[in-house]
Enzyme design. Structure first.
Site, PDB file in Angstrom:
ATOM      1  N   ARG A  47      38.518  -8.098 -58.479  1.00 11.81           N
ATOM      2  CA  ARG A  47      38.137  -7.033 -58.733  1.00 11.81           C
ATOM      3  C   ARG A  47      39.802  -6.387 -59.240  1.00 11.81           C
ATOM      4  O   ARG A  47      40.539  -6.428 -58.484  1.00 11.81           O
ATOM      5  CB  ARG A  47      37.473  -6.025 -57.961  1.00 11.81           C
ATOM      6  N   GLY A  50      42.920   6.798 -57.040  1.00 14.50           N
ATOM      7  CA  GLY A  50      41.660   7.126 -57.036  1.00 14.50           C
ATOM      8  C   GLY A  50      40.676   5.885 -57.469  1.00 14.50           C
ATOM      9  O   GLY A  50      41.154   4.951 -57.636  1.00 14.50           O
TER      10      GLY A  50
HETATM   11  N1  GLY Z   1      43.363   3.193 -57.976  1.00 15.49           N
HETATM   12  C1  GLY Z   1      43.248   2.155 -57.383  1.00 15.49           C
HETATM   13  C2  GLY Z   1      42.233   1.247 -57.618  1.00 15.49           C
HETATM   14  O1  GLY Z   1      41.074   1.719 -58.007  1.00 15.49           O
HETATM   15  O2  GLY Z   1      42.516   0.103 -57.675  1.00 15.49           O
END
Ligand code: GLY
Length: 339
Positions: free
Chosen positions: A223, A247
């Site tokens: 991911r 976020g």
């Molecule tokens: N803002 C970091 C992430 O969602 O990977």
């Protein structure tokens, strides 16, 4: 000097680490001033996300004092939380993926040239921000992922290291039983404070940005969030300013969050208002975003700092010259009080 203030949805009026292979030294030359981009504020400004941004700013300010080199300062600053095992959302000590493996994302951007460098899903290398800088400076590409990113880092002299601390392993083991995919940053993981992002304007008016994260805790292997994607997790343009996001990356991806803020600022919208409009866009698209952490900090080239967050708890670190300040940002969508 560390001061702490409270900002209600408003604008602020406002040593080099050893052992890096061939990294630009603290004595790298500063960027030459570009015509029409002089720093009219009279002093460098650095803005970073979260309380760990204070340590990043402090290190970056020291690099600036020594050499004035803005990109180096951003990278060296972000390396501090990357190396801090207590920060559970960045570098060593970052929470792992669902299989218990730490995968790191990072990116840098030069606002004069719009050059970028990024790595994503990289395992076993402590300083992804420094590897991202190498991608920008020493490869013909902008983004390297997974095994390729690690291979590139090793070829540049970075060494393999264990990123999974005992604390992060314990947290993962405690969650493993009932673990199903649920990204951190949803507001349900108060310990997972998310991305370190920094924007810096140097003495010449050149603007640089960088960010680094271990991403959503317990994420699916492979991911990638917003942080290493230019326009999602960061953007800067020395003609306008810079912005970084922290976020839930999946939501920033849907609205090209950082790029959207810069483009609103380019049209004359104040930084805090630009962030508010972009976060509102995310909430309008999906009302659940009111309760998910989506936060941003922006620096306009005239020195104006803006910030916004959907949920409570977001803090920004602001450094002007040698003065450091940590500021709480009031949420755009405060949780309803229970009777
Ligand atoms: N803002 C970091 C992430 O969602 O990977």
């Amino acid at each position: 000097m560390r001061r702490r203030t409270f900002l209600k949805n408003g604008m602020l009026g406002i040593g080099a680490l050893a052992g890096l292979p061939g990294a630009r030294g603290a004595f790298a030359a500063p960027e030459p001033a570009a015509a029409g981009r002089e720093n009219r504020v009279g002093e460098p400004i650095i803005v970073s996300t979260w309380s760990h941004g204070m340590a990043a700013n402090n290190a970056a300010a020291r690099i600036l004092q020594v050499s004035g080199a803005g990109m180096t300062a951003v990278v060296r600053g972000i390396m501090i939380p990357e190396a801090d095992p207590k920060v559970t959302s960045v570098g060593r000590g970052g929470y792992p993926n669902i299989d218990g493996v730490v995968e790191l994302d990072a990116a840098v951007m030069n606002g004069n040239t719009l050059e970028v460098g990024a790595v994503a899903g990289m395992q076993g290398i402590l300083h992804p921000i420094a590897v991202a800088e190498k991608v920008m400076d020493e490869s013909p590409h902008t983004l390297l992922v997974g095994a390729g990113a690690k291979q590139f880092a090793l070829s540049k002299g970075f060494t393999e290291t264990n990123l999974l601390t005992d604390g992060a392993k314990k947290a993962w083991e405690a969650r493993r039983g009932g673990l199903k995919y649920k990204p951190a940053g949803s507001g349900a993981d108060p310990d997972n404070h998310d991305t370190i992002g920094s924007v810096l304007m140097d003495a010449s008016g050149s603007i640089f940005a960088g960010c680094s994260t271990s991403g959503a805790a317990w994420k699916l292997p492979g991911r990638v969030g917003d942080s290493p994607i230019v326009g999602h997790g960061l953007y800067c343009d020395s003609d306008v300013g810079g912005v970084v996001a922290t976020g839930l990356g999946e939501e920033f991806a849907k609205i090209c969050g950082s790029f959207a803020v810069i483009e609103l600022m380019r049209q004359g919208v104040e930084p805090t208002e630009a962030i508010r409009q972009v976060l509102e866009r995310a909430v309008k698209r999906d009302g659940r975003n009111k309760g998910r952490l989506l936060a941003m900090v922006a620096l306009r080239r005239d020195g104006t700092v803006g910030a916004g967050s959907t949920t409570p708890g977001f803090q920004i670190a602001v450094t002007r010259g040698t003065k450091h300040e940590l500021t709480d940002i009031a949420p755009l969508y405060p949780p309803k009080k229970k009777d």
